[in-house]
Design a protein around this motif. Structure first.
Motif, PDB file in Angstrom:
ATOM      1  N   SER A  60      22.818  12.094   2.861  1.00 55.10           N
ATOM      2  CA  SER A  60      21.628  12.936   2.894  1.00 55.10           C
ATOM      3  C   SER A  60      20.847  12.879   1.595  1.00 55.10           C
ATOM      4  N   SER A  61      21.432  12.301   0.525  1.00 54.74           N
ATOM      5  CA  SER A  61      20.716  12.198  -0.745  1.00 54.74           C
ATOM      6  C   SER A  61      19.962  10.886  -0.882  1.00 54.74           C
ATOM      7  N   GLU A  62      19.891  10.086   0.183  1.00 55.82           N
ATOM      8  CA  GLU A  62      19.132   8.828   0.164  1.00 55.82           C
ATOM      9  C   GLU A  62      17.702   9.089  -0.288  1.00 55.82           C
ATOM     10  N   GLU A  63      17.202   8.286  -1.226  1.00 61.64           N
ATOM     11  CA  GLU A  63      15.862   8.504  -1.764  1.00 61.64           C
ATOM     12  C   GLU A  63      14.808   7.927  -0.828  1.00 61.64           C
ATOM     13  N   PRO A  64      13.711   8.658  -0.574  1.00 58.05           N
ATOM     14  CA  PRO A  64      12.671   8.141   0.310  1.00 58.05           C
ATOM     15  C   PRO A  64      11.851   7.049  -0.374  1.00 58.05           C
ATOM     16  N   VAL A  65      11.364   6.122   0.419  1.00 58.89           N
ATOM     17  CA  VAL A  65      10.533   5.046  -0.103  1.00 58.89           C
ATOM     18  C   VAL A  65       9.080   5.501  -0.118  1.00 58.89           C
ATOM     19  N   VAL A  66       8.393   5.264  -1.234  1.00 67.12           N
ATOM     20  CA  VAL A  66       6.982   5.615  -1.369  1.00 67.12           C
ATOM     21  C   VAL A  66       6.159   4.334  -1.382  1.00 67.12           C
ATOM     22  N   ASP A  67       5.204   4.207  -0.489  1.00 67.25           N
ATOM     23  CA  ASP A  67       4.328   3.045  -0.414  1.00 67.25           C
ATOM     24  C   ASP A  67       3.172   3.268  -1.386  1.00 67.25           C
ATOM     25  N   LEU A  68       3.228   2.607  -2.540  1.00 66.73           N
ATOM     26  CA  LEU A  68       2.212   2.829  -3.565  1.00 66.73           C
ATOM     27  C   LEU A  68       0.846   2.298  -3.153  1.00 66.73           C
ATOM     28  N   ASP A  69       0.819   1.223  -2.373  1.00 64.48           N
ATOM     29  CA  ASP A  69      -0.472   0.731  -1.887  1.00 64.48           C
ATOM     30  C   ASP A  69      -1.152   1.799  -1.027  1.00 64.48           C
ATOM     31  N   ALA A  70      -0.370   2.431  -0.170  1.00 62.81           N
ATOM     32  CA  ALA A  70      -0.931   3.491   0.676  1.00 62.81           C
ATOM     33  C   ALA A  70      -1.355   4.690  -0.161  1.00 62.81           C
ATOM     34  N   GLU A  71      -0.553   5.022  -1.180  1.00 64.62           N
ATOM     35  CA  GLU A  71      -0.922   6.126  -2.067  1.00 64.62           C
ATOM     36  C   GLU A  71      -2.238   5.828  -2.774  1.00 64.62           C
ATOM     37  N   LEU A  72      -2.396   4.581  -3.238  1.00 67.82           N
ATOM     38  CA  LEU A  72      -3.634   4.201  -3.916  1.00 67.82           C
ATOM     39  C   LEU A  72      -4.816   4.245  -2.965  1.00 67.82           C
ATOM     40  N   ALA A  73      -4.615   3.739  -1.753  1.00 70.29           N
ATOM     41  CA  ALA A  73      -5.694   3.785  -0.765  1.00 70.29           C
ATOM     42  C   ALA A  73      -6.115   5.224  -0.490  1.00 70.29           C
ATOM     43  N   GLY A  74      -5.141   6.118  -0.385  1.00 75.93           N
ATOM     44  CA  GLY A  74      -5.453   7.513  -0.133  1.00 75.93           C
ATOM     45  C   GLY A  74      -6.225   8.158  -1.265  1.00 75.93           C
ATOM     46  N   ALA A  75      -6.002   7.668  -2.490  1.00 73.02           N
ATOM     47  CA  ALA A  75      -6.687   8.241  -3.649  1.00 73.02           C
ATOM     48  C   ALA A  75      -8.064   7.640  -3.860  1.00 73.02           C
ATOM     49  N   VAL A  76      -8.223   6.363  -3.513  1.00 71.30           N
ATOM     50  CA  VAL A  76      -9.454   5.635  -3.838  1.00 71.30           C
ATOM     51  C   VAL A  76     -10.470   5.630  -2.708  1.00 71.30           C
ATOM     52  N   ALA A  77     -10.018   5.440  -1.485  1.00 70.86           N
ATOM     53  CA  ALA A  77     -10.946   5.300  -0.366  1.00 70.86           C
ATOM     54  C   ALA A  77     -11.931   6.467  -0.236  1.00 70.86           C
ATOM     55  N   PRO A  78     -11.492   7.710  -0.443  1.00 74.85           N
ATOM     56  CA  PRO A  78     -12.450   8.816  -0.325  1.00 74.85           C
ATOM     57  C   PRO A  78     -13.597   8.746  -1.326  1.00 74.85           C
ATOM     58  N   LEU A  79     -13.405   8.040  -2.445  1.00 74.52           N
ATOM     59  CA  LEU A  79     -14.464   7.942  -3.440  1.00 74.52           C
ATOM     60  C   LEU A  79     -15.690   7.220  -2.891  1.00 74.52           C
ATOM     61  N   LEU A  80     -15.470   6.361  -1.916  1.00 78.67           N
ATOM     62  CA  LEU A  80     -16.591   5.612  -1.346  1.00 78.67           C
ATOM     63  C   LEU A  80     -17.558   6.522  -0.598  1.00 78.67           C
ATOM     64  N   GLY A  81     -17.119   7.714  -0.272  1.00 75.69           N
ATOM     65  CA  GLY A  81     -18.021   8.666   0.368  1.00 75.69           C
ATOM     66  C   GLY A  81     -19.174   9.070  -0.522  1.00 75.69           C
ATOM     67  N   THR A  82     -18.999   8.893  -1.830  1.00 76.67           N
ATOM     68  CA  THR A  82     -20.064   9.221  -2.781  1.00 76.67           C
ATOM     69  C   THR A  82     -20.985   8.040  -3.043  1.00 76.67           C
ATOM     70  N   ALA A  83     -20.655   6.881  -2.457  1.00 74.44           N
ATOM     71  CA  ALA A  83     -21.435   5.663  -2.703  1.00 74.44           C
ATOM     72  C   ALA A  83     -21.619   4.898  -1.401  1.00 74.44           C
ATOM     73  N   PRO A  84     -22.490   5.376  -0.523  1.00 74.89           N
ATOM     74  CA  PRO A  84     -22.694   4.733   0.779  1.00 74.89           C
ATOM     75  C   PRO A  84     -23.046   3.248   0.629  1.00 74.89           C
ATOM     76  N   GLY A  85     -22.352   2.413   1.400  1.00 73.76           N
ATOM     77  CA  GLY A  85     -22.637   0.983   1.392  1.00 73.76           C
ATOM     78  C   GLY A  85     -21.865   0.187   0.361  1.00 73.76           C
ATOM     79  N   ALA A  86     -21.212   0.864  -0.574  1.00 75.82           N
ATOM     80  CA  ALA A  86     -20.480   0.158  -1.623  1.00 75.82           C
ATOM     81  C   ALA A  86     -19.092  -0.243  -1.126  1.00 75.82           C
ATOM     82  N   ALA A  87     -18.567  -1.304  -1.732  1.00 75.95           N
ATOM     83  CA  ALA A  87     -17.193  -1.741  -1.474  1.00 75.95           C
ATOM     84  C   ALA A  87     -16.437  -1.704  -2.790  1.00 75.95           C
TER      85      ALA A  87
END
Length: 306
Positions: A60-87
């Motif tokens: 039960s003490s097995e450590e969970p795996v964290v997907d850092l790419d997904a974490e980064l996407a979750g942090a960065v993708a919303p920023l594009l809402g402030t810059a319509p059309g940008a990639a």
């Protein structure tokens, strides 16, 4: 694209808690926030359990795996809402811990603008190393102007000195850049944030057998830490100290901007390599704001992973 994961430690579930969860599941009820009235009886019944049950509780003490790419996407993708059309594409590496994350942004590659000047200098230094010589006084003067002032004429001259686009491609193959294609009009060289992270690794790494020797690496770092005051924006927003190179370029066909920033930053005593590429900004200023926000978000993701 490979996924980058780390493990986060979590406290082991107590034996008593495990039994209570099992008992509640058997009766169709689930425990939320408090123990049921009969919990002591359940605990008492487990206290005499045989040792054979202990491996299950250890699991039960097995450590969970964290997907850092997904974490980064979750942090960065919303920023594009402030810059319509940008990639936007972002890559970040914790130099000390080795954790790494990449956000591709949905585009295969981005125009480099002036960040390619670090690449050109790396290629020039590789050539000088191969020839067993130091840079000439003229080459050093042009290199300083190219990195510190982002001088375009110097970049054109030094690209010619390394053999043009073909010479830059050859150098990039040695440096491990697999998704960068050089252009004779050097600002139109195509690259990815992941490849720029590889280039930063070649410049800021410490390996004794690296393609770029220690003296060459120190030279590039020194120039990147001395860019002119009006060019000290970008990934520098993510840390207290930095060494960087920025690129910015308006597109005549659309009126939109490419704004890029690559470099090393130190934050809270840890060192990070960061590359941020932005395409389609409405203005240079909005592109800079987006790049800086993305750099800060990327470093925060790896801070949390620690």
């Amino acid at each position: 694209m490979p996924r980058h994961r780390v493990r986060r430690s979590v406290p082991p579930v107590s034996l008593a808690a495990a039994v209570m969860l099992a008992a509640s599941a058997a009766t169709g009820t689930y425990l939320v926030g408090r123990s049921p009235d009969r919990a002591p009886a359940a605990v008492a019944s487990v206290s005499s359990a045989s040792p054979a049950s202990s491996p299950a509780s250890a699991e039960s003490s097995e450590e969970p795996v964290v997907d850092l790419d997904a974490e980064l996407a979750g942090a960065v993708a919303p920023l594009l809402g402030t810059a319509p059309g940008a990639a936007l594409s972002v890559a970040v590496l914790d130099s000390g811990g080795g954790a790494r994350a990449v956000y591709g942004g949905g585009k295969a590659a981005y125009d480099t603008a002036s960040i390619v000047k670090v690449d050109i200098l790396a290629a020039l230094l590789l050539r000088a190393q191969d020839e067993g010589r130091e840079l000439t006084a003229d080459e050093r003067a042009r290199a300083a102007a190219m990195i510190e002032k982002s001088d375009n004429d110097s970049a054109t001259a030094l690209l010619a000195a390394v053999g043009g686009a073909a010479g830059l491609d050859a150098a990039n193959e040695r440096l491990g850049l697999t998704a960068t294609t050089a252009a004779q009009a050097w600002g139109l060289t195509r690259t990815t944030a992941a490849d720029q992270l590889t280039l930063l690794g070649a410049v800021f790494g410490t390996e004794a057998d690296a393609e770029l020797g220690a003296t060459s690496r120190a030279y590039v770092r020194g120039l990147m830490s001395q860019v002119e005051a009006d060019q000290q924006w970008g990934v520098s927003a993510a840390g207290e100290s930095w060494a960087l190179k920025n690129g910015w370029m308006p597109r005549s066909a659309t009126g939109l901007w490419n704004v890029n920033s690559i470099g090393r930053v130190t934050a809270d005593g840890h060192t990070y390599l960061v590359a941020v590429l932005c395409d389609g900004g409405q203005t240079k200023e909005s592109g800079i704001s987006l790049v800086e926000s993305a750099a800060k978000a990327a470093v925060e993701v790896l801070k949390a992973a620690r």
